[in-house]
Each structure stands twice: as C-alpha cells, then as structure tokens.
Design an enzyme around this catalytic site. Structure first.
Site, PDB file in Angstrom:
ATOM      1  N   GLY A  33      24.852  17.033  10.991  1.00 36.93           N
ATOM      2  CA  GLY A  33      24.538  15.937  10.079  1.00 36.93           C
ATOM      3  C   GLY A  33      24.144  16.390   8.696  1.00 36.93           C
TER       4      GLY A  33
ATOM      5  N   ASN B 262      28.491  26.841  14.705  1.00 34.44           N
ATOM      6  CA  ASN B 262      28.174  25.633  15.476  1.00 34.44           C
ATOM      7  C   ASN B 262      28.893  24.396  14.947  1.00 34.44           C
ATOM      8  OD1 ASN B 262      26.386  27.160  17.034  1.00 34.44           O
ATOM      9  ND2 ASN B 262      24.645  26.671  15.727  1.00 34.44           N
TER      10      ASN B 262
ATOM     11  N   GLY C 166      16.772  19.768   9.480  1.00 34.12           N
ATOM     12  CA  GLY C 166      17.819  20.196  10.392  1.00 34.12           C
ATOM     13  C   GLY C 166      17.251  20.907  11.598  1.00 34.12           C
TER      14      GLY C 166
ATOM     15  N   GLU D  85      17.369  13.428  12.336  1.00 29.82           N
ATOM     16  CA  GLU D  85      18.203  13.414  13.537  1.00 29.82           C
ATOM     17  C   GLU D  85      17.388  13.891  14.737  1.00 29.82           C
ATOM     18  OE1 GLU D  85      22.403  15.084  11.974  1.00 29.82           O
ATOM     19  OE2 GLU D  85      20.706  16.444  11.916  1.00 29.82           O
TER      20      GLU D  85
ATOM     21  N   GLY E 123      16.722  24.058  14.379  1.00 29.16           N
ATOM     22  CA  GLY E 123      16.611  25.506  14.375  1.00 29.16           C
ATOM     23  C   GLY E 123      15.272  26.019  13.908  1.00 29.16           C
TER      24      GLY E 123
END
Length: 517
Positions: A385, A381, A266, A291, A268
């Site tokens: 996904g 946020n 993910g 992603e 971050g």
C-alpha cells in the site's frame, strides 16, 4: 456437534455444512481463481489451502490466488512447493514463493493494495470462483464476522460464486463489533465514502452475503503467524529520533499541532521502530489511519500517547499477541478494522491529511524510491500500500538504513535500479545518518541535501564526486548515464558497491550513529 456450534454458527441450516478441510478443498478445481482472506499474516485461511496443497501432490491443480496481502502459516510456501500457484496477486512475503516468482514459475502481479477488488468489481480481471474466508462466527443472517484482518475478504466473499468459511476457535468472540465493512457502489453512481476522521464508522460489523453461497464450513484452531519484527537497534532508534526532531520543528513552525495528523506506518522492523520512537516524544493524542497495526500501536496505547487506530489488520509478535488478544476489551473501543480499499483509499488519505511513513530498499540522489526489486530485477515482496499513501499523503516519508551487508551496499545510490515511487511523491528521506526535507526543492538541490544528510561515508564522498561530474554535463536532473547504475553492477560482479580503493570503516560509522542520537 461441536461444542461451539451454536455461538459460532447462528444460522441453523448452515450447521449442516460443517465439514473437514479436505472435503472443503474438493470444491476447488484446476484453473479456478481463488480469493483468500489474509493481510500481513493476520486473519488468513489456514487449513483449507493446506488441504488443497495435499491434493495437488496427487493430481494436476493450478489456481490463481488473490489475497489481501501476505499470508502466514507457511501457506504460500506450501502451495508453491506443491505446484498449485499459477498466478499470485497482489502481495507476498514468502521466501519460497519469492524464489519461484524470480525463476518465472509463478506469475506475480504486483498491485497497489487499493486496486485489486476495484479491478475485480469492474471485471477487468478474471472473476473469483471461490472465496475462503477466516471468521470468528457466522451471524443469524448468514453474515461473516472476520477475525484479525479484513483486507479484501469482504469483496471476495461478495463477488465469489461460492464461499468456504474457516471458523477459528482461537479467536475470541469479543472481536465481534471491531470491524467496519463498507463496500462502495458501482460507478458511475458511486457516492463518496463518508469518512471524515479515523474514528468514523461508515459500514456494518460483518460481511453480508446470501448465506446459500456458503458451501462449506471448517473449524480451525490455528493461531495467526507471529510477525517477524526485530526490536529497535542503534540505527532504527536514530531514524526515529531524526523524525521526532523533524516533527518538533513542524510544530514550532505552526504547520502541525502536538497531535500531529493521522499517521500511517508500513510493515516491518524499521516502520515499527519509528512508531515506537513516539512513545518518548512530546506528542500526544495521536491517531493512526493505516493498513497494519503492529506492536508499536499497542505500545503507544499503553503509553497514553495514542487515542485511536484504524487499520485493515492486526499483526503482532507472539508476546504482544498474547497480551493484546487476552485483553482485547481494553483496546476495542479505540480500534477499527476496515477493508483495504477503504484503509488505502486515495481520496480519504488526501482528505485526512495523513503522515505516511514507509520503508525503501533504496533511494537515489533525486528522491526516487525502489521498494520492491533487488538490483532492479528480483522481486522482494511487492509495493503493497505504500504507493496509495505516498502519492496522496500530507507528508510522504521514506525511511531506510543508509548501508547494508556490513557496508558493502549503500541504500542511497546515483539512480535507483527500479522505480516504485517517483521523486514527485517523496517529501522526506530519513536514514540513521540524518533527514532530508525535499519539499519545494529542485532536483539539483535535492541531490545536495540527500547526500549531505542521509548518506554514510565513504559513499557520501563517492556521490559528491558523481554529482559534481554529472553537473558538468548539464541537465535539469544531471546524470552520467553510462555510470548511473554502475554501483549495482559493481555489487553484482564483486559483492560490494565500493571501489577496490575504498573499504568501509564500520567502527567510525557506528560511532557517528551513536553521536547522532
């Protein structure tokens, strides 16, 4: 004529459609639904939406805005401040927009990123009126070559009545050939996506549309907004170390090889730091099917650990962006960017057997995860996904620091205040304290191992006391309902999840973290 006109617009009649951002924005009218390129600050439209915001300061103008994911260049912020956004779909990360959503001024539809264009394609949502797509060039046939993301751009352009193209001159023409645009057919005659490995290419290198749909072309020279990831710290390094040790044991048990399985991470700081932790690991010939490709992706390439990476966008820090895009040829044959309905496709995730590593705002003692809502009510946020990957991965990992706000918040709580990922979709929870492998465990067993291995003191002691009392009441998943959310209400009322009799010992906590790595 612009000095780059011939190489950037290769279909002659389209050169007549070059215009200013302000003129292009005039195509957009009140009440329209706009599909805009952009996925986690990469490849987003940058000047037409700002021109639209300027118009809205002088006339009534409200739109529904759909994107791939979050935008950069302060676009969401500026559109919000100008009062343009009536509805926003499917992901955002801007503080100004977030505040407007939580005030109820902008209706926000938080969707799995694999679903947005599927709903559009089947007319379950209002159709796209105009698509605004950033590109490096338009081909001889009128096809659009994207920049640093694909996201939902391809389907937006295909489904929209009209298309505005922003050609970004800061993006190198060397990006041509990087993209793999595959669009599924309509049901019920849809064929499987023939993608068997992260390396496979199954589509075209540009977005094919009737060129007559392109009503305006605008040249821009604005860079993508840099990512805001922070360098690894003591806690994120510990999280990475726990995961590396876990995967070593999986290899020793014969469940994985030294190349593991394709990995997804993910966005971050935590996810990026976890992936960076594989640089000094024994694993090799790694692949990614993800992603967002962040700094760690290219650090792994440079370290000789990563063979190939498939994503939907490339989102980098300023320094890493200069390095990568000034030498994109070094990486190009090991990269591909796909539409997000392909990168996030549940069946492909299951087929490839991904190791999915995502982050949590909080998790509870039974493994339920909240990724989106602060205190159960205020949107952060969005789910992005993470749900696409968590439910379908070979291994679903959620990482979080165990405490926040100087110890006033525990990220592991009796019951999450909002559920994005149920315990059925969570295999591993890892914090800087340790890692809990939840596979094959019943709820009571899950609670014991999560508390023992993932929770910092004094919250560990508090949770042990809670579970002991809950078990006395019985149940397959024991809870004390009148207390299950008491930690959240105590934080709301006092500014801390701790009871008044307990204060955090941060010095002891930091020492324990350093010892764990």
């Amino acid at each position: 004529m612009h000095r780059n006109m011939d190489s950037r617009i290769r279909l002659p009649f389209l050169k007549e459609r070059v215009t200013s951002a302000a003129k292009a924005a005039e195509w957009i009218q009140d009440g329209m639904t706009i599909g805009m390129s952009g996925f986690t600050r990469a490849g987003d439209a940058k000047v037409v939406p700002l021109a639209l915001a300027e118009r809205a300061r002088h006339e009534k103008l409200k739109i529904t805005l759909m994107t791939g994911a979050s935008l950069g260049s302060d676009v969401d912020k500026t559109l919000t401040e100008a009062g343009v956004l009536a509805r926003r779909i499917p992901f955002q990360a801007d503080p100004v927009l977030r505040a407007a959503i939580n005030r109820g001024e902008v209706m926000y539809v938080d969707q799995h990123l694999s679903e947005t264009v599927e709903l559009l394609r089947t007319r379950q949502m209002a159709p796209i009126d105009i698509a605004i797509i950033e590109a490096i060039a338009i081909t001889e046939s009128g096809a659009i070559i994207p920049t640093t993301s694909v996201g939902n751009s391809a389907s937006f352009a295909i489904l929209a009545d009209k298309v505005i193209v922003e050609i970004n001159l800061t993006q190198s023409l060397e990006l041509e050939g990087l993209h793999d645009i595959f669009i599924p057919k309509h049901r019920p005659r849809r064929e499987p996506m023939p993608l068997m490995t992260p390396y496979d290419r199954i589509g075209s290198t540009a977005i094919e549309i009737p060129p007559e749909k392109i009503v305006a072309i605008v040249f821009t020279e604005k860079l993508d907004s840099s990512s805001t990831i922070l360098p690894p710290d003591l806690e994120t390094a510990a999280i990475a170390a726990h995961l590396v040790n876990f995967f070593k044991e999986e290899v020793a048990q014969g469940r994985l090889s030294e190349s593991l399985l394709p990995m997804q991470a993910g966005i971050g700081t935590i996810a990026n730091a976890v992936m960076a932790g594989f640089i000094d690991s024994p694993f090799k010939r790694l692949t990614m099917y993800s992603e967002v490709l962040q700094d760690s992706t290219f650090d792994l390439f440079d370290a000789g650990k990563l063979d190939f990476a498939s994503g939907s966008s490339i989102t980098l820090s300023a320094e890493k962006s200069r390095q990568v895009f000034n030498d994109i040829g070094k990486y190009k044959d090991r990269l591909v960017l796909r539409p997000q309905e392909v990168s996030n496709h549940p069946e492909i995730i299951r087929r490839l057997g991904l190791i999915a590593i995502n982050t949590a705002l909080e998790a509870d003692i039974y493994g339920n995860v909240n990724s989106t809502h602060v205190l159960g009510t205020h949107m952060m946020n969005g789910i992005g996904g993470s749900g696409d990957f968590a439910r379908n991965a070979y291994l679903s990992v959620f990482a979080t620091k165990s405490i926040a706000k100087g110890g006033k918040i525990s990220s592991i709580v009796p019951m999450v205040s909002h559920v994005d990922h149920t315990e059925h979709d969570v295999d591993i929870i890892v914090t800087e304290v340790g890692l809990a492998d939840l596979r094959g465990l019943a709820p009571r067993e899950r609670a014991d191992i999560i508390i023992d291995r993932c929770v910092a003191q004094p919250y560990r002691q508090m949770l042990q006391a809670y579970v002991a009392r809950a078990k006395q009441r019985g149940g397959h998943t024991p809870h004390i309902l009148e207390e299950a959310l008491s930690w959240h209400t105590r934080y709301r009322d006092t500014g801390s999840m701790l009871t008044s009799q307990i204060t955090p010992d941060i010095g002891s906590y930091e020492k324990s973290v350093s010892l764990s790595i």
